[in-house]
Design a protein around this motif. Structure first.
Motif, mmCIF file in Angstrom:
data_model
loop_
_atom_site.group_PDB
_atom_site.id
_atom_site.type_symbol
_atom_site.label_atom_id
_atom_site.label_comp_id
_atom_site.label_asym_id
_atom_site.label_seq_id
_atom_site.Cartn_x
_atom_site.Cartn_y
_atom_site.Cartn_z
ATOM 1 N N LEU A 116 7.401 2.451 0.765
ATOM 2 C CA LEU A 116 6.759 1.673 1.832
ATOM 3 C C LEU A 116 5.543 2.395 2.389
ATOM 4 C CD1 LEU A 116 9.836 0.242 3.773
ATOM 5 C CD2 LEU A 116 8.149 -1.056 2.441
ATOM 6 N N PHE A 117 5.636 3.709 2.550
ATOM 7 C CA PHE A 117 4.508 4.505 3.033
ATOM 8 C C PHE A 117 3.333 4.404 2.055
ATOM 9 C CE2 PHE A 117 2.211 8.580 3.000
ATOM 10 C CZ PHE A 117 1.694 8.556 4.296
ATOM 11 N N LEU A 118 3.616 4.518 0.762
ATOM 12 C CA LEU A 118 2.560 4.410 -0.255
ATOM 13 C C LEU A 118 1.923 3.023 -0.245
ATOM 14 C CD1 LEU A 118 4.363 6.320 -3.125
ATOM 15 C CD2 LEU A 118 2.312 7.085 -1.896
ATOM 16 N N ILE A 119 2.740 1.998 -0.088
ATOM 17 C CA ILE A 119 2.226 0.629 -0.011
ATOM 18 C C ILE A 119 1.311 0.498 1.210
ATOM 19 C CG2 ILE A 119 2.855 -1.793 0.386
ATOM 20 C CD1 ILE A 119 5.523 -1.093 -1.162
ATOM 21 N N ALA A 120 1.760 1.032 2.347
ATOM 22 C CA ALA A 120 0.969 0.936 3.580
ATOM 23 C C ALA A 120 -0.375 1.645 3.435
ATOM 24 C CB ALA A 120 1.758 1.509 4.757
ATOM 25 N N ILE A 121 -0.363 2.874 2.920
ATOM 26 C CA ILE A 121 -1.616 3.622 2.736
ATOM 27 C C ILE A 121 -2.536 2.871 1.772
ATOM 28 C CG2 ILE A 121 -2.617 5.756 1.788
ATOM 29 C CD1 ILE A 121 -1.367 6.170 4.489
ATOM 30 N N ASP A 122 -1.959 2.363 0.704
ATOM 31 C CA ASP A 122 -2.735 1.610 -0.283
ATOM 32 C C ASP A 122 -3.382 0.389 0.365
ATOM 33 O OD1 ASP A 122 -3.452 0.826 -3.124
ATOM 34 O OD2 ASP A 122 -2.172 -0.868 -2.586
ATOM 35 N N GLN A 123 -2.603 -0.378 1.091
ATOM 36 C CA GLN A 123 -3.121 -1.611 1.677
ATOM 37 C C GLN A 123 -4.124 -1.344 2.797
ATOM 38 O OE1 GLN A 123 -2.561 -4.950 0.578
ATOM 39 N NE2 GLN A 123 -2.025 -3.629 -1.150
ATOM 40 N N VAL A 124 -3.900 -0.314 3.590
ATOM 41 C CA VAL A 124 -4.854 0.026 4.657
ATOM 42 C C VAL A 124 -6.187 0.447 4.061
ATOM 43 C CG1 VAL A 124 -5.363 1.719 6.483
ATOM 44 C CG2 VAL A 124 -3.146 0.561 6.433
ATOM 45 N N THR A 125 -6.160 1.304 3.039
ATOM 46 C CA THR A 125 -7.417 1.753 2.434
ATOM 47 C C THR A 125 -8.148 0.584 1.779
ATOM 48 O OG1 THR A 125 -6.246 2.469 0.424
ATOM 49 C CG2 THR A 125 -6.707 4.153 2.098
ATOM 50 N N LYS A 126 -7.413 -0.307 1.141
ATOM 51 C CA LYS A 126 -8.042 -1.471 0.522
ATOM 52 C C LYS A 126 -8.629 -2.407 1.584
ATOM 53 C CE LYS A 126 -5.152 -1.516 -3.625
ATOM 54 N NZ LYS A 126 -3.993 -2.184 -4.253
ATOM 55 N N TYR A 127 -7.935 -2.566 2.690
ATOM 56 C CA TYR A 127 -8.436 -3.400 3.788
ATOM 57 C C TYR A 127 -9.759 -2.851 4.311
ATOM 58 C CZ TYR A 127 -8.856 -5.622 8.338
ATOM 59 O OH TYR A 127 -9.331 -6.305 9.426
ATOM 60 N N ILE A 128 -9.817 -1.539 4.477
ATOM 61 C CA ILE A 128 -11.054 -0.907 4.947
ATOM 62 C C ILE A 128 -12.195 -1.174 3.966
ATOM 63 C CG2 ILE A 128 -12.173 1.321 5.389
ATOM 64 C CD1 ILE A 128 -9.394 2.247 6.507
ATOM 65 N N LEU B 270 -17.222 12.577 -6.585
ATOM 66 C CA LEU B 270 -16.324 11.602 -5.951
ATOM 67 C C LEU B 270 -17.100 10.642 -5.066
ATOM 68 C CD1 LEU B 270 -13.410 10.640 -5.372
ATOM 69 C CD2 LEU B 270 -13.343 12.315 -3.504
ATOM 70 N N TYR B 271 -16.866 9.352 -5.291
ATOM 71 C CA TYR B 271 -17.504 8.288 -4.531
ATOM 72 C C TYR B 271 -16.457 7.246 -4.157
ATOM 73 C CZ TYR B 271 -21.684 10.255 -6.677
ATOM 74 O OH TYR B 271 -22.668 11.115 -7.090
ATOM 75 N N PHE B 272 -16.712 6.501 -3.098
ATOM 76 C CA PHE B 272 -15.982 5.270 -2.830
ATOM 77 C C PHE B 272 -16.907 4.156 -3.270
ATOM 78 C CE2 PHE B 272 -12.872 6.409 0.847
ATOM 79 C CZ PHE B 272 -12.119 7.156 -0.031
ATOM 80 N N THR B 273 -16.463 3.363 -4.249
ATOM 81 C CA THR B 273 -17.238 2.243 -4.761
ATOM 82 C C THR B 273 -16.379 0.991 -4.677
ATOM 83 O OG1 THR B 273 -18.397 3.720 -6.291
ATOM 84 C CG2 THR B 273 -18.510 1.356 -6.757
ATOM 85 N N SER B 274 -16.847 0.000 -3.943
ATOM 86 C CA SER B 274 -16.106 -1.246 -3.790
ATOM 87 C C SER B 274 -16.141 -2.018 -5.111
ATOM 88 C CB SER B 274 -16.715 -2.078 -2.662
ATOM 89 O OG SER B 274 -15.994 -3.276 -2.498
ATOM 90 N N HIS B 275 -14.963 -2.226 -5.687
ATOM 91 C CA HIS B 275 -14.854 -2.841 -7.013
ATOM 92 C C HIS B 275 -13.618 -3.743 -7.032
ATOM 93 C CE1 HIS B 275 -15.152 -3.127 -11.379
ATOM 94 N NE2 HIS B 275 -13.869 -2.811 -11.458
ATOM 95 N N ARG B 276 -13.645 -4.777 -7.839
ATOM 96 C CA ARG B 276 -12.490 -5.657 -8.017
ATOM 97 C C ARG B 276 -12.154 -5.709 -9.497
ATOM 98 N NH1 ARG B 276 -13.869 -4.764 -3.706
ATOM 99 N NH2 ARG B 276 -13.853 -6.043 -1.843
ATOM 100 N N ASN B 277 -10.848 -5.812 -9.780
ATOM 101 C CA ASN B 277 -10.371 -5.825 -11.161
ATOM 102 C C ASN B 277 -9.333 -6.932 -11.295
ATOM 103 O OD1 ASN B 277 -9.365 -5.303 -13.694
ATOM 104 N ND2 ASN B 277 -8.815 -3.184 -13.294
#
Length: 157
Positions: free
Chosen positions: A9-21, A39-46
């Motif tokens: 659940l913690f991993l899901i939460a971190i994943d979803q929060v970072t994706k929301y941001i 290292l970069y943050f690049t907004s991408h969809r797959n």
């Protein structure tokens, strides 16, 4: 045993929060440099799996994820005497559900971690992908290196 589900659940939460941001603060294709040339943050969809494999095959991913989640929960429940194995499966569970949520909500997965290794641009990934990878690697290590001691065997009875 519940600690493994709490970790998932913690991993899901971190994943979803970072994706929301990423979804709410970055345009698709926008890139933020964190560590130059690495290292970069690049907004991408797959809309596929790793490296875009099976792009657009959402029903396939829905079915596979439901089966994987069921199998992983079964192995967490039946390997109670092997905490490291349960740990590996909890990472897989968190990662699988994290990406499943994206597929249900958006029919694609939000990726943003963009790593350059020398001149190679590694495929963009996310926290859920990382959790899946860590879980699989941990289970492989346990099976390969502890099997000779009889501790790496996965119970499936």
């Amino acid at each position: 045993m519940f600690k493994y589900y709490i970790l998932a659940l913690f991993l899901i939460a971190i994943d979803q929060v970072t994706k929301y941001i990423v979804v709410t603060r970055m345009e698709i294709g926008e890139q933020l440099e964190l560590i130059p040339n690495f290292l970069y943050f690049t907004s991408h969809r797959n809309s596929g799996a790793a490296w875009g494999i099976l792009e657009g095959q959402m029903w396939f991913f829905y079915i596979v994820t439901i089966v994987v989640v069921g199998v992983v929960i079964y192995f967490i429940q039946t390997n109670r005497d092997q905490p490291m194995l349960q740990l590996g499966f909890s990472f897989i569970l968190g990662g699988a559900i994290g990406n499943f949520i994206d597929r249900i909500l958006f029919q694609e997965v939000v990726d943003f971690i963009d790593v350059y290794i020398f001149d190679y641009n590694f495929p963009i990934f996310n926290i859920a992908d990382s959790a899946l990878t860590i879980g699989v690697i941990l289970i492989i290590i346990l099976i390969l290196f502890e099997d000779s001691k009889g501790k790496g065997k996965i119970k499936n009875d």
